[in-house]
Each structure stands twice: as C-alpha cells, then as structure tokens.
Design a protein around this motif. Structure first.
Motif, PDB file in Angstrom:
ATOM      1  N   THR A 130      56.008 -11.033  36.195  1.00 38.22           N
ATOM      2  CA  THR A 130      56.781 -11.539  35.059  1.00 38.22           C
ATOM      3  C   THR A 130      55.819 -11.859  33.930  1.00 38.22           C
ATOM      4  N   HIS A 185      55.428 -13.156  29.612  1.00 40.16           N
ATOM      5  CA  HIS A 185      56.073 -13.881  28.522  1.00 40.16           C
ATOM      6  C   HIS A 185      55.484 -13.428  27.191  1.00 40.16           C
ATOM      7  N   ARG A 211      61.916 -12.943  24.783  1.00 44.64           N
ATOM      8  CA  ARG A 211      60.827 -13.867  25.112  1.00 44.64           C
ATOM      9  C   ARG A 211      60.194 -13.604  26.476  1.00 44.64           C
ATOM     10  N   ARG A 212      60.860 -12.821  27.310  1.00 40.35           N
ATOM     11  CA  ARG A 212      60.350 -12.635  28.671  1.00 40.35           C
ATOM     12  C   ARG A 212      60.661 -11.216  29.133  1.00 40.35           C
TER      13      ARG A 212
END
Length: 506
Positions: free
Chosen positions: A129, A131, A146-147
């Motif tokens: 993941t 960001h 944003r992610r």
C-alpha cells in the motif's frame, strides 16, 4: 518420426501464440511438425493484446482461482525463458472507495500473492500500500487520490514472443509456412489429407497423422468449412481495443484503473515516449481479419484515463490504435468482460486420425496449453518423450545467465559502444543474445546499410526477412518492432522499396 507415407506427424493450423506453442513443444519431443498460418505470425489476436504476462487480478472477482494460479506460475517460467522480451512491471491501483472498498482490494492482493507462491517469487516483489504525494506515481494523478495499492506482474512484446517460439520450433526441425491457408482437410484411412495454398494460390497436399486446430477466432469456422467436422461449440468473439497517446507520466510504473462499469483499464509506459491505454470488451460478430476500433471505444478509453490523470486527453491525441478479437469460450457470462479467459483443449479421435481443437486461452498460459495439448496427442502418435519447455528451455535470445537482462545489456553496450544508447537498448530488448547476428559484423552505423529513419537500417530489415518470416513493411514496423510510431511516410516508402527489391527474382 512420420512413417507409412505420412509427410508429418502433426500439422498445426494457426500461427498465433497457441499454435506456435504447440508446434514448439511437439517438435521438441521428436515429432515431425508443419505449421501453417494464413497471414503473418501473430498477425491478428496475438499482436493485439495489452502486452501483459499476468495472473489476471480482476479474474479473482469471478472466482477463477485455478486460472489465476496457473497464470501466475507461468509468469515466473516465462520471465526466465525470455528476459529480453518479458520484464517485471509494478502496477498502481488507485483507491476509489465508491468502486471497491479497501478491505476487498487488500484481500484480493493477499490472495494474488498467495496464489503466486506456487512459482519462485524471487523475481517479483509482493503487493503493498502506498500513499500520495510521497510516491512517485502520485504526481500524475488527480489530487483527490490519496492512496493506492501496488502489485507486480510483467510486460511482454507479444508478437515477438510468437516469432521466437516459431524460430525455436524451426531450429528443432519444424517447418513454418506463413501466408499459407489450410483450405481443405479430410480424414482418409487413418490420416489427414490436407490441402494448403500459398499467397499466390499454389496448392500443396500434405498427409498428417494428426491435426491441431489453433486457428483462434477462426477455430469454429475451420471445423465447419475446412475440416467439415461436426461440433457443439460456438467461439465467443470479443473485441478488445487499445489506444496509444503521448506520454502521460514520467516514471516506470503502470496503472490499473477501476471504472464505474466495474471494468478495469490499464495505462502502461510504452515505447519510451508514449502511454498505452486499454482495453475494451465489446461483443463482435464480424470478420476477425477486419476488426478496428470505433469512436465509442476511443471515447471510452479517453474517459477512463481522464477519470484519474491530471493531464486530460481527447480522441485527437491518439497517435495509434489497434484492435484484436479474442476467441473466448462460450459460457453463461452476462457480459464480454465476464467471459472466462481460460482455455479448453478437446481431442477427437473416434473417427481415426486425431484432431485436437483449442478454444480460448490467454497469452500468459500459452506454454502450459502447448504442453497439455502435446501430452494428449503424444500417446496416439507413439511418442514417449515428456514435457521439456519449462525453466531450462529459454526462447531464442533468452539464454542469459540467471535470466539477468541488465547484466547482458551492460555487456552488449560495451561490445558495441558505437551504437547510440536507445538503439542499443532496443536491439538488446528485441533480440537478446541474437542481437549480434542482427548487426552482422558491423563496426559503425555506416556498416548497417540503408537508413530508413528512426534507428531502422537495412541490416536489421534483411535479418527480419531472412530469419523471422517478415515480408511487408507492416510486419516489420508493427509486429517485429513498433517503429511504425517513429518512421515517417518517406521512410515507410523507402522500406517498401527495399523489400520489393529483395523479393524480386534474381
């Protein structure tokens, strides 16, 4: 191995990825093989893909766990077999909560990683993941994103993968005939009597102990109109189109974008200066040889990119587009995008000489398909040799220690220091350890002969004609390479004139 007056053990109809995969596997087991293709190798579906070697992350939503696992295992095998034309690529999946929740994507990524553990994971990192704006892939995206989730798959030069399989089959003894149609096939006294016609209409009769129908979108038509074999199948044809636009981002990641219709669209770095966007999934009932992108598909792909990228594009930005027809298995899927990408191999030998039919499939699993096909044919042909195309069987040009392309490329650059950097990289990527043969003893650019534009010279053209079945400018510019993106009309005309001179009788 053919006996009793037969010309070959196996005649393969179709020079796409499945056909060449079957031919290569069969000849490597000692069978005599002839492959015929009505047009150029990879002339249709196999050169119109998204150019990915992947498990198919989105197929997890359709519970295609077996297909995904098989494809992920094959991904590792192919990365080692052809490190020059197949290389790792990291994909960025921006999170849009209204399309799929984060927990669902995380579970999918975890499962994708787990299914891939059947292969050797040393080549590719696991999912993660990230960001924004701290990650490099964030700068090109709209600020509300944003992610994202990041995972690994691989990229390939699809048409070159077909050609390299055909080259390896030929090197092992197979005969490969392009621009040759199979116009008639009939069972006669335990063999197939087959009539082939070349591009000038000249006929040839071949006696084959077995026949493999790998005609892709034409597989059903081949059974109906050429072999006249009754069958219950209807090949499900789906058109997939792609567009190429000037580069939309300046980094090495690719993107996978979720769409409101729950489809996904890829945006991939392409040929240094471009971005490839695709694909569509549209039901198709026309002639597979005449497939083309339509205006709705152009707008769909532009809109798909514009939902995510800061830099907006329109249909006027498209510098090239291509379409292909995928032959999928007929099933109960409610839409083209939900139809399975798995394959089915069926063997018919109740009436004498074996007929093997291939339905469906995807680029990533071609090697396994070829292996399974020959496993089924071999006992009927008295062949006891087993599978051989796994980890220790590189494709031509891929015989690099530890499948390390970067190390090979450094050595190639040192050996041919007079080559411009981008030219050297393209040769290394396209030809791998065979790149020196393309240069044919040259010690400077002047030694390469006529210059057609971009970095295309007569030495490479002559090599492609001599070794890779290239006949036309299209073969060279859009399948053996993608130099059609860079060559102007004057260069194309000069190339066509050169090919005409080479083909003229002495």
């Amino acid at each position: 191995m053919a006996t009793d007056g037969h010309d070959v053990d196996l005649l393969v109809v179709g020079g796409g990825i499945n056909g060449v995969g079957i031919a290569r596997d069969a000849v490597g087991r000692g069978l005599s093989v002839l492959l015929c293709e009505q047009d150029d190798l990879a002339g249709h579906t196999s050169s119109a893909s998204t150019k990915l070697i992947h498990g198919g992350l989105r197929y997890l939503e359709q519970y295609e766990f077996s297909l995904v696992g098989k494809a992920l295992t094959e991904r590792e095998v192919l990365l080692r077999a052809a490190p020059h034309i197949i290389w790792p690529l990291r994909f960025v999946l921006p999170h849009e909560p209204h399309l799929r929740p984060a927990w669902m994507i995380r579970v999918g990524m975890w499962l994708y990683d787990r299914l891939g553990q059947a292969g050797d994971r040393r080549l590719l990192p696991r999912s993660d993941t990230v960001h924004f704006p701290s990650h490099a892939a964030g700068a090109a995206l709209k600020p509300h994103i944003r992610r994202a989730f990041v995972y690994s798959d691989a990229w390939t030069q699809d048409a070159r993968m077909v050609v390299l399989n055909a080259m390896d089959a030929r090197a092992r003894g197979a005969t490969v005939r392009t621009r040759t149609r199979c116009v008639r096939a009939a069972r006669q006294a335990g063999h197939w009597q087959v009539e082939l016609r070349d591009r000038d209409g000249n006929p040839t009769t071949v006696r084959a102990r077995a026949l493999a129908n790998a005609a892709g979108p034409w597989a059903g038509r081949f059974l109906d109109e050429v072999a006249h074999v009754r069958h219950p199948h209807q090949v499900h044809l789906v058109k997939g189109s792609h567009i190429v636009v000037p580069r939309l981002f300046d980094h090495g990641f690719a993107y996978i974008f979720q769409q409101p219709d729950r489809r996904i669209v890829f945006a991939i770095p392409y040929e240094r200066d471009y971005t490839l966007v695709g694909t569509t999934d549209v039901e198709y009932d026309g002639d597979p040889a005449r497939v083309a992108i339509d205006d709705d598909e152009r707008r769909y792909l532009c809109d798909a990119a514009n939902r995510y990228f800061r830099q907006q594009i329109g249909t006027g930005d498209i510098v090239w587009a291509y379409s292909g027809v995928r032959p999928l298995l007929g099933d109960d899927a409610s839409s083209a995008s939900e139809a399975t990408r798995d394959y089915r191999i069926e063997l018919d030998h109740d009436d004498g000489a074996p007929l093997l039919n291939v339905f469906g499939g995807k680029l990533t699993t071609y090697r396994k398909l070829g292996e399974e096909a020959v496993d089924r044919l071999a006992p009927l042909l008295g062949c006891e040799a087993g599978p051989w195309t796994g980890d220790d069987a590189p494709l031509p040009g891929g015989d690099m220690p530890d499948a390390d392309f970067d190390r090979f490329h450094r050595g190639f650059r040192e050996r041919f220091a007079w080559l411009p950097e981008d030219f050297a990289l393209r040769l290394a990527r396209n030809y791998g350890t065979l790149a020196g043969r393309v240069l044919d003893g040259a010690r400077s650019l002047d030694d390469l002969g006529q210059h057609f534009g971009a970095d295309l010279y007569a030495a490479e053209v002559d090599y492609l004609v001599r070794e890779e079945w290239a006949h036309t400018a299209e073969d060279i510019l859009w399948r053996r390479s993608k130099l059609g993106l860079r060559l102007d009309q004057q260069g194309v005309a000069a190339l066509e004139a050169h090919l005409a001179r080479a083909a003229a009788p002495a």
